[in-house]
Design an enzyme around this catalytic site. Structure first.
Site, PDB file in Angstrom:
ATOM      1  N   ASN A  10       6.036  18.608  -8.402  1.00  0.00           N
ATOM      2  CA  ASN A  10       5.858  17.182  -8.104  1.00  0.00           C
ATOM      3  C   ASN A  10       6.873  16.813  -7.023  1.00  0.00           C
ATOM      4  O   ASN A  10       8.062  16.714  -7.302  1.00  0.00           O
ATOM      5  CB  ASN A  10       6.098  16.375  -9.386  1.00  0.00           C
ATOM      6  CG  ASN A  10       6.090  14.873  -9.145  1.00  0.00           C
ATOM      7  OD1 ASN A  10       5.732  14.414  -8.055  1.00  0.00           O
ATOM      8  ND2 ASN A  10       6.483  14.107 -10.144  1.00  0.00           N
ATOM      9  N   TRP A  11       6.376  16.617  -5.830  1.00  0.00           N
ATOM     10  CA  TRP A  11       7.284  16.334  -4.706  1.00  0.00           C
ATOM     11  C   TRP A  11       7.760  14.892  -4.675  1.00  0.00           C
ATOM     12  O   TRP A  11       8.603  14.539  -3.860  1.00  0.00           O
ATOM     13  CB  TRP A  11       6.598  16.716  -3.380  1.00  0.00           C
ATOM     14  CG  TRP A  11       6.784  18.154  -3.025  1.00  0.00           C
ATOM     15  CD1 TRP A  11       7.080  19.173  -3.873  1.00  0.00           C
ATOM     16  CD2 TRP A  11       6.713  18.734  -1.710  1.00  0.00           C
ATOM     17  NE1 TRP A  11       7.201  20.355  -3.180  1.00  0.00           N
ATOM     18  CE2 TRP A  11       6.973  20.108  -1.852  1.00  0.00           C
ATOM     19  CE3 TRP A  11       6.438  18.223  -0.437  1.00  0.00           C
ATOM     20  CZ2 TRP A  11       6.981  20.988  -0.763  1.00  0.00           C
ATOM     21  CZ3 TRP A  11       6.436  19.090   0.643  1.00  0.00           C
ATOM     22  CH2 TRP A  11       6.712  20.458   0.487  1.00  0.00           C
ATOM     23  N   LYS A  12       7.177  14.042  -5.518  1.00  0.00           N
ATOM     24  CA  LYS A  12       7.583  12.627  -5.548  1.00  0.00           C
ATOM     25  C   LYS A  12       7.546  12.063  -4.120  1.00  0.00           C
ATOM     26  O   LYS A  12       6.662  12.427  -3.354  1.00  0.00           O
ATOM     27  CB  LYS A  12       8.953  12.490  -6.238  1.00  0.00           C
ATOM     28  CG  LYS A  12       8.964  13.219  -7.605  1.00  0.00           C
ATOM     29  CD  LYS A  12      10.182  12.982  -8.443  1.00  0.00           C
ATOM     30  CE  LYS A  12      10.049  13.701  -9.770  1.00  0.00           C
ATOM     31  NZ  LYS A  12      11.136  13.428 -10.709  1.00  0.00           N
ATOM     32  N   HIS A  93       3.426   9.284 -14.875  1.00  0.00           N
ATOM     33  CA  HIS A  93       4.790   9.814 -14.773  1.00  0.00           C
ATOM     34  C   HIS A  93       5.770   8.711 -15.189  1.00  0.00           C
ATOM     35  O   HIS A  93       5.519   7.529 -14.937  1.00  0.00           O
ATOM     36  CB  HIS A  93       5.058  10.270 -13.335  1.00  0.00           C
ATOM     37  CG  HIS A  93       6.337  11.040 -13.217  1.00  0.00           C
ATOM     38  ND1 HIS A  93       7.563  10.418 -13.172  1.00  0.00           N
ATOM     39  CD2 HIS A  93       6.588  12.372 -13.172  1.00  0.00           C
ATOM     40  CE1 HIS A  93       8.503  11.351 -13.095  1.00  0.00           C
ATOM     41  NE2 HIS A  93       7.942  12.542 -13.094  1.00  0.00           N
ATOM     42  N   GLU A  95       8.388   7.730 -13.904  1.00  0.00           N
ATOM     43  CA  GLU A  95       8.820   6.887 -12.778  1.00  0.00           C
ATOM     44  C   GLU A  95       7.775   5.820 -12.469  1.00  0.00           C
ATOM     45  O   GLU A  95       8.098   4.704 -12.064  1.00  0.00           O
ATOM     46  CB  GLU A  95       9.119   7.776 -11.552  1.00  0.00           C
ATOM     47  CG  GLU A  95      10.406   8.567 -11.770  1.00  0.00           C
ATOM     48  CD  GLU A  95      10.490   9.884 -11.056  1.00  0.00           C
ATOM     49  OE1 GLU A  95       9.723  10.120 -10.100  1.00  0.00           O
ATOM     50  OE2 GLU A  95      11.338  10.707 -11.461  1.00  0.00           O
ATOM     51  N   GLU A 163       7.962  15.201 -20.531  1.00  0.00           N
ATOM     52  CA  GLU A 163       9.116  15.058 -19.650  1.00  0.00           C
ATOM     53  C   GLU A 163      10.100  14.050 -20.247  1.00  0.00           C
ATOM     54  O   GLU A 163       9.926  12.827 -20.078  1.00  0.00           O
ATOM     55  CB  GLU A 163       8.683  14.560 -18.267  1.00  0.00           C
ATOM     56  CG  GLU A 163       7.725  15.486 -17.552  1.00  0.00           C
ATOM     57  CD  GLU A 163       7.781  15.304 -16.042  1.00  0.00           C
ATOM     58  OE1 GLU A 163       8.083  16.273 -15.351  1.00  0.00           O
ATOM     59  OE2 GLU A 163       7.568  14.171 -15.565  1.00  0.00           O
ATOM     60  N   GLY A 169      15.773  14.983 -13.191  1.00  0.00           N
ATOM     61  CA  GLY A 169      16.699  14.842 -12.067  1.00  0.00           C
ATOM     62  C   GLY A 169      18.163  14.786 -12.455  1.00  0.00           C
ATOM     63  O   GLY A 169      19.012  14.419 -11.642  1.00  0.00           O
ATOM     64  N   SER A 208      14.393  18.904 -14.999  1.00  0.00           N
ATOM     65  CA  SER A 208      15.461  19.825 -14.583  1.00  0.00           C
ATOM     66  C   SER A 208      15.120  21.295 -14.815  1.00  0.00           C
ATOM     67  O   SER A 208      16.013  22.115 -15.039  1.00  0.00           O
ATOM     68  CB  SER A 208      16.791  19.469 -15.253  1.00  0.00           C
ATOM     69  OG  SER A 208      17.199  18.165 -14.859  1.00  0.00           O
ATOM     70  N   GLY A 229      10.282  18.942 -10.437  1.00  0.00           N
ATOM     71  CA  GLY A 229      10.561  18.013  -9.347  1.00  0.00           C
ATOM     72  C   GLY A 229      11.421  18.667  -8.285  1.00  0.00           C
ATOM     73  O   GLY A 229      10.945  19.381  -7.408  1.00  0.00           O
ATOM     74  N   GLY A 230      12.724  18.457  -8.382  1.00  0.00           N
ATOM     75  CA  GLY A 230      13.660  18.905  -7.347  1.00  0.00           C
ATOM     76  C   GLY A 230      13.533  20.364  -6.973  1.00  0.00           C
ATOM     77  O   GLY A 230      13.629  20.727  -5.786  1.00  0.00           O
TER      78      GLY A 230
HETATM   79  P1  13P Z   1      13.143  17.299 -11.902  1.00  0.00           P
HETATM   80  O1  13P Z   1      12.607  18.694 -11.986  1.00  0.00           O
HETATM   81  O2  13P Z   1      13.698  16.952 -10.551  1.00  0.00           O
HETATM   82  O3  13P Z   1      14.073  16.992 -13.033  1.00  0.00           O
HETATM   83  O4  13P Z   1      11.885  16.317 -12.062  1.00  0.00           O
HETATM   84  C1  13P Z   1      11.000  16.526 -13.105  1.00  0.00           C
HETATM   85  C2  13P Z   1       9.835  15.656 -12.906  1.00  0.00           C
HETATM   86  O5  13P Z   1       9.922  14.444 -13.001  1.00  0.00           O
HETATM   87  C3  13P Z   1       8.566  16.280 -12.544  1.00  0.00           C
HETATM   88  O6  13P Z   1       7.507  15.400 -12.634  1.00  0.00           O
END
Ligand code: 13P
Length: 248
Positions: A10-12, A93, A95, A163, A169, A208, A229-230
């Protein structure tokens, strides 16, 4: 029978045209590990070019609206992201739930709209730190799952991602025993919600995940993959997670 592992990035809100080379490098790693289902959900602006440049690699979206069209400034319908080349979308998600006030009802409607347009859906659920500290994590997550659960759900198009909000993050990851407890609770709830066929719905862990902890997390019962994510932003970081999944 264990499900095939599914690793989604997920590149957000990260990525310009210049980062298409990172998607190409990730797709090349994925092509070498064909016992794993892997994909990237870039910003919607990159879906069409990422899809065109990487045939056979699964490009997804990060959201879609629940209506087919209409006066919804700034939103994209499921048909629009499908036409751009997405084959699935992340939905609900944390967020989006936090920043855009998305309710379980919205997420359910979005998943139904995605399916109606021929897209897969990855529905996200997860508790906050306060909810975990209060001993409510399982109740909150299974409640979100029930409320967000689409009509006619089937493993051919539905995936769930657990999640924990406090792990996203932050570099903090739950104990394997806590992940195991939550994924078992989600599996049980899926059984209650859909009966036969529920075992084939993949349940991803997100928060993470990285190349150093992926093997341990992916070995937990009922962890069928990861939503990353990251550590999904380039092949150097995401490749080792795909490789870890390939060992199962
Ligand atoms: P991180 O891997 O950066 O913690 O993010 C997880 C996430 O929200 C994937 O949708």
């Amino acid at each position: 029978m264990a499900n095939r592992k599914y690793i989604v990035g997920n590149w957000k809100m990260n990525g310009l045209q210049q980062q298409l080379s990172d998607i190409a490098a990730i797709a090349a790693v994925a092509a070498k590990h064909d016992n794993v289902d892997a994909g990237i959900c870039p910003p919607a602006t990159l879906i069409a070019s990422a899809n065109a440049a990487n045939p056979g690699f699964a490009i997804g979206a990060q959201d879609c609206h629940f209506n087919e069209n209409g006066a919804h400034t700034g939103n994209l319908s499921a048909a629009m992201i499908k036409e751009a080349g997405a084959t699935y979308s992340i939905l609900g998600h944390s967020e989006r739930r936090a920043d855009h006030g998305e309710s379980d009802e919205d997420v359910k409607a979005k998943a139904e709209a995605a399916h109606a347009a021929g897209l897969g859906a990855i529905i996200c659920v997860g508790e906050t730190e306060e909810e975990r500290d209060a001993g409510q994590a399982v109740a909150v997550v299974t409640g979100q799952l029930s409320g967000s659960f689409p009509e006619g759900a089937d493993a051919s198009w539905l995936t769930i991602a657990y999640e924990p909000v406090w792990a996203i993050g932050t570099g903090r990851v739950p104990e394997a025993s806590d992940v195991e407890e939550m994924h078992a609770a989600i599996r049980n709830k899926l059984g209650a919600l859909m009966g036969e066929g529920s075992d084939a719905v993949r349940i991803l862990y997100g928060g993470s995940m990285n190349g150093g902890n992926a093997s341990e997390l992916l070995a937990v019962p009922n962890v069928d993959g990861g939503l990353v994510g990251g550590a999904s932003l380039n092949a150097e970081k995401f490749g080792p997670i795909i490789e870890a999944a390939s060992a199962f």
